[in-house]
Motif scaffolding. Sequence first.
Motif, short mmCIF file in Angstrom:
data_model
loop_
_atom_site.label_atom_id
_atom_site.label_comp_id
_atom_site.label_asym_id
_atom_site.label_seq_id
_atom_site.Cartn_x
_atom_site.Cartn_y
_atom_site.Cartn_z
N HIS A 285 2.79 1.16 -3.80
CA HIS A 285 1.91 1.23 -4.98
C HIS A 285 0.56 1.75 -4.51
N SER A 286 0.04 2.75 -5.18
CA SER A 286 -1.14 3.47 -4.69
C SER A 286 -2.35 2.58 -4.44
N LYS A 287 -2.53 1.52 -5.19
CA LYS A 287 -3.68 0.64 -4.99
C LYS A 287 -3.35 -0.57 -4.13
N GLY A 288 -2.14 -0.64 -3.59
CA GLY A 288 -1.75 -1.73 -2.71
C GLY A 288 -1.90 -3.08 -3.38
N LYS B 259 -4.35 -4.37 -4.68
CA LYS B 259 -5.22 -4.29 -5.86
C LYS B 259 -4.51 -3.70 -7.07
N SER B 260 -3.28 -3.26 -6.88
CA SER B 260 -2.50 -2.70 -7.97
C SER B 260 -2.18 -3.76 -9.01
N ASN B 261 -2.11 -3.36 -10.26
CA ASN B 261 -1.69 -4.27 -11.33
C ASN B 261 -0.22 -4.62 -11.21
N GLU C 263 0.81 -1.21 0.00
CA GLU C 263 0.00 0.00 0.00
C GLU C 263 0.85 1.26 0.00
#
Length: 186
Positions: free
Chosen positions: A74-77, A79-81, A71
Amino acid sequence: CVFFSLFWGWLFAALKLELEEKLFGQHLATEVIVKALTGFRNNKNSKKPLTLSLHGWAGTGKNFVSQIVAENLHSKGLKSNFVHLFVSTLHFPHEQHVKLYQDQLRRWIRGNVSACASSMFIFDEMDKLHPGVIDAIKPFLDYYEQIDGVSYRKAIFIFLRLMGRGGTLSRGHTCPSFSQTKNEVL
Protein backbone atom coordinates in the motif's frame (compact mmCIF):
# COMPACT_ATOMS: atom_id res chain seq x y z
CA CYS A 1 -7.39 0.75 -2.62
CA VAL A 2 -4.77 -0.28 -5.13
CA PHE A 3 -3.23 -3.50 -3.96
CA PHE A 4 -3.41 -5.87 -6.90
CA SER A 5 -1.79 -3.85 -9.65
CA LEU A 6 -0.36 -4.38 -13.10
CA PHE A 7 3.09 -4.03 -11.55
CA TRP A 8 2.68 -6.94 -9.14
CA GLY A 9 5.88 -8.73 -10.19
CA TRP A 10 7.87 -5.52 -9.76
CA LEU A 11 6.29 -4.92 -6.32
CA PHE A 12 7.34 -8.35 -5.09
CA ALA A 13 10.84 -7.95 -6.48
CA ALA A 14 11.07 -4.64 -4.59
CA LEU A 15 9.67 -6.24 -1.42
CA LYS A 16 12.14 -9.11 -1.59
CA LEU A 17 15.04 -6.75 -2.21
CA GLU A 18 14.03 -4.46 0.66
CA LEU A 19 13.66 -7.39 3.07
CA GLU A 20 17.03 -8.78 2.00
CA GLU A 21 18.74 -5.39 2.41
CA LYS A 22 17.13 -4.32 5.69
CA LEU A 23 16.36 -7.51 7.58
CA PHE A 24 19.59 -8.96 8.95
CA GLY A 25 19.91 -12.63 9.85
CA GLN A 26 16.35 -13.46 8.83
CA HIS A 27 16.77 -15.00 5.38
CA LEU A 28 14.20 -17.73 6.15
CA ALA A 29 11.64 -15.09 7.14
CA THR A 30 12.27 -13.23 3.87
CA GLU A 31 11.81 -16.44 1.87
CA VAL A 32 8.63 -17.49 3.64
CA ILE A 33 7.02 -14.03 3.55
CA VAL A 34 7.73 -13.41 -0.13
CA LYS A 35 6.62 -16.94 -1.03
CA ALA A 36 3.38 -16.57 0.97
CA LEU A 37 2.54 -13.17 -0.51
CA THR A 38 3.41 -14.23 -4.05
CA GLY A 39 1.36 -17.42 -3.76
CA PHE A 40 -1.56 -15.50 -2.30
CA ARG A 41 -1.47 -12.96 -5.14
CA ASN A 42 -1.11 -15.60 -7.84
CA ASN A 43 -4.07 -17.58 -6.51
CA LYS A 44 -7.00 -15.94 -8.30
CA ASN A 45 -9.47 -18.05 -6.33
CA SER A 46 -8.17 -17.87 -2.78
CA LYS A 47 -10.43 -19.72 -0.37
CA LYS A 48 -9.45 -17.60 2.64
CA PRO A 49 -7.46 -14.49 3.51
CA LEU A 50 -3.71 -14.61 3.89
CA THR A 51 -2.66 -15.03 7.50
CA LEU A 52 0.96 -14.52 8.54
CA SER A 53 2.20 -15.22 12.04
CA LEU A 54 5.51 -13.62 12.92
CA HIS A 55 6.94 -14.59 16.26
CA GLY A 56 10.31 -14.15 17.87
CA TRP A 57 12.17 -12.47 20.68
CA ALA A 58 12.00 -8.71 21.20
CA GLY A 59 14.07 -6.89 18.61
CA THR A 60 14.01 -9.60 15.94
CA GLY A 61 12.13 -7.40 13.47
CA LYS A 62 8.49 -8.50 13.61
CA ASN A 63 7.11 -4.96 13.53
CA PHE A 64 9.78 -3.89 11.06
CA VAL A 65 8.80 -6.68 8.66
CA SER A 66 5.10 -5.85 8.89
CA GLN A 67 5.95 -2.20 8.19
CA ILE A 68 8.01 -3.16 5.11
CA VAL A 69 5.19 -5.40 3.84
CA ALA A 70 2.63 -2.62 4.37
CA GLU A 71 4.82 -0.06 2.59
CA ASN A 72 5.32 -2.35 -0.39
CA LEU A 73 1.67 -3.34 -0.75
CA HIS A 74 0.00 0.00 0.00
CA SER A 75 1.59 3.26 -1.14
CA LYS A 76 1.22 5.02 2.22
CA GLY A 77 2.28 1.98 4.26
CA LEU A 78 1.10 2.12 7.87
CA LYS A 79 -0.46 5.53 7.16
CA SER A 80 -2.70 4.05 4.48
CA ASN A 81 -6.44 3.96 5.13
CA PHE A 82 -6.23 0.29 4.14
CA VAL A 83 -3.61 -0.82 6.68
CA HIS A 84 -4.80 -1.21 10.27
CA LEU A 85 -2.50 -1.73 13.23
CA PHE A 86 -3.84 -3.00 16.56
CA VAL A 87 -1.63 -3.18 19.64
CA SER A 88 -3.16 -5.47 22.26
CA THR A 89 -2.11 -3.48 25.31
CA LEU A 90 -3.24 -0.22 23.72
CA HIS A 91 -6.44 -1.15 21.90
CA PHE A 92 -7.69 -4.04 24.08
CA PRO A 93 -6.23 -3.40 27.56
CA HIS A 94 -9.13 -4.37 29.86
CA GLU A 95 -10.32 -7.95 30.23
CA GLN A 96 -13.72 -6.78 31.50
CA HIS A 97 -14.39 -5.09 28.12
CA VAL A 98 -13.79 -8.16 25.93
CA LYS A 99 -17.38 -8.20 24.62
CA LEU A 100 -17.13 -4.53 23.62
CA TYR A 101 -13.76 -5.15 21.94
CA GLN A 102 -15.20 -8.11 20.03
CA ASP A 103 -18.11 -6.05 18.70
CA GLN A 104 -15.89 -3.10 17.78
CA LEU A 105 -13.31 -5.31 16.09
CA ARG A 106 -15.91 -7.19 14.04
CA ARG A 107 -17.45 -3.91 12.85
CA TRP A 108 -14.03 -2.42 12.09
CA ILE A 109 -12.88 -5.40 10.04
CA ARG A 110 -16.21 -5.73 8.19
CA GLY A 111 -16.36 -2.02 7.40
CA ASN A 112 -12.78 -1.78 6.19
CA VAL A 113 -12.86 -4.91 4.05
CA SER A 114 -16.15 -3.66 2.56
CA ALA A 115 -14.31 -0.46 1.56
CA CYS A 116 -11.15 -2.25 0.36
CA ALA A 117 -11.10 -6.01 -0.16
CA SER A 118 -7.30 -6.07 0.13
CA SER A 119 -7.17 -4.38 3.53
CA MET A 120 -4.30 -5.38 5.80
CA PHE A 121 -4.74 -5.92 9.54
CA ILE A 122 -1.71 -6.14 11.82
CA PHE A 123 -2.17 -7.39 15.38
CA ASP A 124 0.80 -6.73 17.63
CA GLU A 125 1.36 -8.36 21.03
CA MET A 126 -0.82 -11.38 20.29
CA ASP A 127 0.73 -13.05 23.31
CA LYS A 128 -0.97 -10.42 25.51
CA LEU A 129 -4.35 -10.47 23.76
CA HIS A 130 -7.26 -11.91 25.72
CA PRO A 131 -8.47 -15.13 23.99
CA GLY A 132 -11.99 -13.75 23.80
CA VAL A 133 -10.85 -10.89 21.58
CA ILE A 134 -9.20 -13.19 19.07
CA ASP A 135 -12.42 -15.22 18.96
CA ALA A 136 -13.92 -12.18 17.19
CA ILE A 137 -11.30 -12.45 14.42
CA LYS A 138 -11.53 -16.20 13.79
CA PRO A 139 -14.55 -16.19 11.43
CA PHE A 140 -12.79 -13.74 9.09
CA LEU A 141 -9.81 -16.11 8.78
CA ASP A 142 -11.73 -19.21 7.80
CA TYR A 143 -12.96 -20.76 4.55
CA TYR A 144 -16.15 -18.73 4.18
CA GLU A 145 -17.02 -17.36 0.76
CA GLN A 146 -18.76 -14.45 2.46
CA ILE A 147 -19.84 -13.36 5.91
CA ASP A 148 -22.85 -11.06 5.94
CA GLY A 149 -22.35 -10.33 2.23
CA VAL A 150 -18.64 -9.48 2.51
CA SER A 151 -15.77 -11.59 1.16
CA TYR A 152 -12.56 -11.52 3.20
CA ARG A 153 -10.57 -13.66 0.78
CA LYS A 154 -8.30 -10.84 -0.45
CA ALA A 155 -7.52 -9.43 3.01
CA ILE A 156 -4.22 -9.94 4.82
CA PHE A 157 -3.93 -10.55 8.56
CA ILE A 158 -0.51 -10.36 10.22
CA PHE A 159 -0.13 -11.53 13.81
CA LEU A 160 2.96 -10.53 15.79
CA ARG A 161 3.82 -12.50 18.89
CA LEU A 162 6.67 -12.37 21.36
CA MET A 163 8.32 -15.77 21.49
CA GLY A 164 8.13 -17.58 24.78
CA ARG A 165 4.55 -16.65 25.63
CA GLY A 166 1.53 -18.90 25.23
CA GLY A 167 -0.63 -18.26 22.19
CA THR A 168 -4.23 -19.29 21.83
CA LEU A 169 -6.97 -18.57 19.37
CA SER A 170 -9.72 -19.50 21.77
CA ARG A 171 -9.91 -21.01 25.19
CA GLY A 172 -8.33 -24.44 25.08
CA HIS A 173 -7.29 -24.31 21.42
CA THR A 174 -3.65 -23.64 20.61
CA CYS A 175 -3.22 -21.48 17.54
CA PRO A 176 -1.68 -23.79 14.89
CA SER A 177 0.29 -21.01 13.22
CA PHE A 178 2.00 -20.25 16.53
CA SER A 179 3.07 -23.85 17.14
CA GLN A 180 3.89 -25.10 13.65
CA THR A 181 7.46 -25.60 12.57
CA LYS A 182 8.84 -23.93 9.44
CA ASN A 183 8.43 -27.14 7.43
CA GLU A 184 4.79 -27.50 8.47
CA VAL A 185 4.09 -23.94 7.37
CA LEU A 186 5.79 -24.37 4.00
